[in-house]
Structure formats: C-alpha cells, structure tokens
Motif scaffolding. Structure first.
Motif, PDB file in Angstrom:
ATOM      1  N   ASP A   1      -4.060   7.435  -0.543  1.00  0.00           N
ATOM      2  CA  ASP A   1      -5.271   6.893   0.052  1.00  0.00           C
ATOM      3  C   ASP A   1      -6.284   8.022   0.273  1.00  0.00           C
ATOM      4  O   ASP A   1      -5.964   9.009   0.939  1.00  0.00           O
ATOM      5  CB  ASP A   1      -4.916   6.223   1.387  1.00  0.00           C
ATOM      6  CG  ASP A   1      -6.139   5.668   2.080  1.00  0.00           C
ATOM      7  OD1 ASP A   1      -6.872   4.897   1.444  1.00  0.00           O
ATOM      8  OD2 ASP A   1      -6.355   6.016   3.261  1.00  0.00           O
TER       9      ASP A   1
ATOM     10  N   ARG B   1       0.904   4.728  -2.491  1.00  0.00           N
ATOM     11  CA  ARG B   1      -0.400   4.929  -3.107  1.00  0.00           C
ATOM     12  C   ARG B   1      -1.184   5.954  -2.296  1.00  0.00           C
ATOM     13  O   ARG B   1      -1.273   5.854  -1.078  1.00  0.00           O
ATOM     14  CB  ARG B   1      -1.189   3.614  -3.150  1.00  0.00           C
ATOM     15  CG  ARG B   1      -0.516   2.515  -3.974  1.00  0.00           C
ATOM     16  CD  ARG B   1      -1.374   1.264  -3.964  1.00  0.00           C
ATOM     17  NE  ARG B   1      -0.745   0.178  -4.719  1.00  0.00           N
ATOM     18  CZ  ARG B   1      -1.285  -1.030  -4.882  1.00  0.00           C
ATOM     19  NH1 ARG B   1      -2.464  -1.298  -4.324  1.00  0.00           N
ATOM     20  NH2 ARG B   1      -0.652  -1.953  -5.576  1.00  0.00           N
TER      21      ARG B   1
ATOM     22  N   GLN C   1       0.813  -1.218   0.000  1.00  0.00           N
ATOM     23  CA  GLN C   1       0.000   0.000   0.000  1.00  0.00           C
ATOM     24  C   GLN C   1       0.847   1.269   0.000  1.00  0.00           C
ATOM     25  O   GLN C   1       0.330   2.359  -0.238  1.00  0.00           O
ATOM     26  CB  GLN C   1      -0.901   0.007   1.238  1.00  0.00           C
ATOM     27  CG  GLN C   1      -1.918  -1.124   1.286  1.00  0.00           C
ATOM     28  CD  GLN C   1      -2.879  -1.079   0.118  1.00  0.00           C
ATOM     29  OE1 GLN C   1      -3.373  -0.019  -0.254  1.00  0.00           O
ATOM     30  NE2 GLN C   1      -3.131  -2.239  -0.478  1.00  0.00           N
TER      31      GLN C   1
ATOM     32  N   GLN D   1       0.634   9.826   0.204  1.00  0.00           N
ATOM     33  CA  GLN D   1       1.168   8.621  -0.449  1.00  0.00           C
ATOM     34  C   GLN D   1       2.017   7.915   0.597  1.00  0.00           C
ATOM     35  O   GLN D   1       3.221   8.098   0.668  1.00  0.00           O
ATOM     36  CB  GLN D   1       1.986   8.994  -1.683  1.00  0.00           C
ATOM     37  CG  GLN D   1       1.164   9.621  -2.783  1.00  0.00           C
ATOM     38  CD  GLN D   1       2.011   9.963  -4.004  1.00  0.00           C
ATOM     39  OE1 GLN D   1       3.223   9.781  -4.015  1.00  0.00           O
ATOM     40  NE2 GLN D   1       1.361  10.464  -5.054  1.00  0.00           N
TER      41      GLN D   1
END
Length: 326
Positions: free
Chosen positions: A176, A174, A171, A200
């Motif tokens: 969110d 990325r 994750q 990120q």
C-alpha cells in the motif's frame, strides 16, 4: 580525683578478664562448639547435595522436553495458520536473536511472513514524544481520525498499525503506497528499522517485548506506549499476540502492564515462554485462537490463564469484528 594508676589497673583488669574468658572458652566449651559446628556443616552439605541433584534432574527433564518439542514442532503446528500473513513488531530492547525461531515456527504452521518493524530506543525517548506526535499526525492517511484525547503514542500506534496490518484478507500481501510512506517517514526519523516487506500488510501481528522491564523515570510511559501499540495492531488487524519471557510478565514488565490494561487485556493475547520451544508452539495456537475471536494469557508467569490454549486442528478461523475509526 581518679589518677593514672587507677586507669592502668582498670585496663589490666579488663585484659585479664578477657584472657581468662578465652582460656575457659577454649577448654570448657571447645568440644561442644566444634561438635555442633561439624553437625551443622554436615547437614548443610547434605542439603546442598540433594538440591544439586534435584536441579540436575529438573534441568535434564527440561532439556528432554525441549528436545522433544523441537523435534515435533512441525507436526504440532502444521496447518494451524494456512496462508495467514504475519508481521513482527520488535519493541525497543527486544532481543533480535529471537525473531528467526518465531519466523520458523510460524512458517511451519503455514503462515506467510511479510516482514518486521524494529522500533528504536529513540521511539520511546522522553524528548521525542512531541516529535512522534507531530510525525503521526503528519503522515496519517487521509480520513484517519484519532480518538479524543489520544496520546502521542496512541496516535503513532494507530498510524503504524494501519501501515502493517489489515482486517481485510483481500488487501493483505499488497503493498500500500500510504503504508510505505508512513514506514519510510518513521524510518527516516530514526524511530524504526525494517526487514522484509512489512508494507505488504499482514492480517496478524506478533509484538516481541523486551526481556526486562524498562527502567528510569520514564519507564511507565515507555511501557504504556508498547501496550498502546499492541492494542492498535489488534484493532487494525485480525489478531495480535504479545510475546516475551517470564521477566516481561513480572513486576514492571510490558506483558504485565498489558494484563492490567483493561480492554487491551481482553483483546490481545500474551505468551511469556517464547524462549522455550513449547512457548513458540503456543504462539501459533494463540494466533489461531485470536482469529477465532478469543484471547488468553499463556505461559508460566503471573496473571496467566493456562500454559497454552487447547490444540484444535479442525478449527475454522473467522475474522474478528473490525473496530470503527482509525
């Protein structure tokens, strides 16, 4: 009855005695006094000269060491944190001029900078505690559970930590949406400023402490808030290091408070020499050690375990276990 003439005679006698004393002192004791004073002055001058020479030599050695480490920093940290993502969290009062040097040395280690979150003075203001509590509860992502009896700043720490770090490398990097909402809400409220893309999410965090201890009647609560934030970041990600100067590890400093914080002290690493080239190299080694599931207190201040962790170029980091809840 004592008349005026008696007082006059007494006063004259006193001044006469003082005059005789001065004359005797300036003639009988003059030679011995001045000789002693001259010897003392000469000794003090010698000691002052010797100490000045020692200080000059020590400063030259420190400058030489700093120049050497600066010239070889890239070699000292190369490959230590390949591809690891990191975020900077700056406490209120932390010097902004320090961030570029930290980002550079982490970049030399192979780590990737996601961004920074700079907390404002308002975040720690006593009259904003309830606002921080309500805001943290309002913007907390669905499913977030706070520990029973959690303080406003423990709640804020859990929410902010979840927005900028993750224990899942899949994750990391990325953006969110929930993280964006959390950070924007705190930014809109005037509690933080941002640079880069901290939403990120990173895997490790560096908390930059203020150089000086917080002051005033709210100092203890403000210091505790920063300790809570460091603990929250460590729980949500793969590792956290709090950095600062020796003043921060002295009485009343944030690093000193972390050292006394029980569980947080055993999980979060500290480095109190971030103002030195060797100290910034130590930050890299401390983060690498965090990824291997270990921690330490490094630098030259109080409650320090060593100047730096041992260099281990061949180390293979393994994720620390994720904390449950939050």
């Amino acid at each position: 009855m004592i008349d005026f003439r008696y007082h006059l005679v007494s006063i004259v006698a006193i001044f006469l005695a003082l005059t005789v004393g001065i004359v005797l002192g300036s003639t009988v004791l003059e030679t011995a006094f001045y000789k002693s004073a001259e010897e003392t002055t000469a000794q003090l001058r010698q000691w002052n000269s010797e100490n000045r020479d020692k200080i000059t030599a020590l400063q030259a050695r420190e400058d030489g060491n700093a120049s050497f480490v600066t010239a070889h920093t890239a070699d000292l940290v190369r490959g230590q944190l390949p591809g690891e993502r990191f975020v900077l969290i700056e406490a209120p009062g932390a010097p902004a001029g320090r961030r570029d040097d930290i980002v550079k040395v982490l970049g030399d280690s192979g780590a990737v900078y996601t961004g920074r979150v700079s907390l404002t003075e308002k975040f720690l203001a006593a009259d904003q505690t309830n606002v921080v509590d309500q805001l943290a509860s309002t913007v907390a992502p669905a499913g977030t559970r706070f520990a029973d009896g959690a303080s406003p700043y423990e709640k804020a720490a859990a929410v902010l930590a979840g927005a900028v770090v993750t224990g899942d490398r899949g994750q990391a990097g990325r953006e969110d949406p929930a993280a964006v909402s959390v950070l924007e809400a705190f930014q809109t409220g005037g509690f933080l400023a941002m640079g880069g893309s901290p939403a990120q999410r990173a895997t490790v965090a560096i908390v930059v402490s203020p150089d000086q201890a917080y002051e005033g009647e709210d100092a203890e609560a403000q210091t505790a808030a920063m300790v809570s934030l460091a603990a929250g970041l460590d729980s949500a990600g793969l590792g956290t290091v709090m950095v600062g100067t020796t003043a921060a590890s002295g009485t009343g400093g944030v690093i000193s408070a972390l050292h006394d914080a029980g569980e947080a002290a055993s999980n979060v690493s500290t480095v109190d020499t971030v103002d030195m080239p060797a100290g910034r190299v130590t930050v890299v080694y401390a983060l690498r050690e965090q990824l291997a599931g270990r921690s330490g207190a490094y630098g030259v201040g109080s409650d320090i375990t060593a100047f730096a962790p041992p260099a281990a170029p061949g180390i293979s980091p393994s994720p620390k276990p994720m904390a449950s809840g939050g």
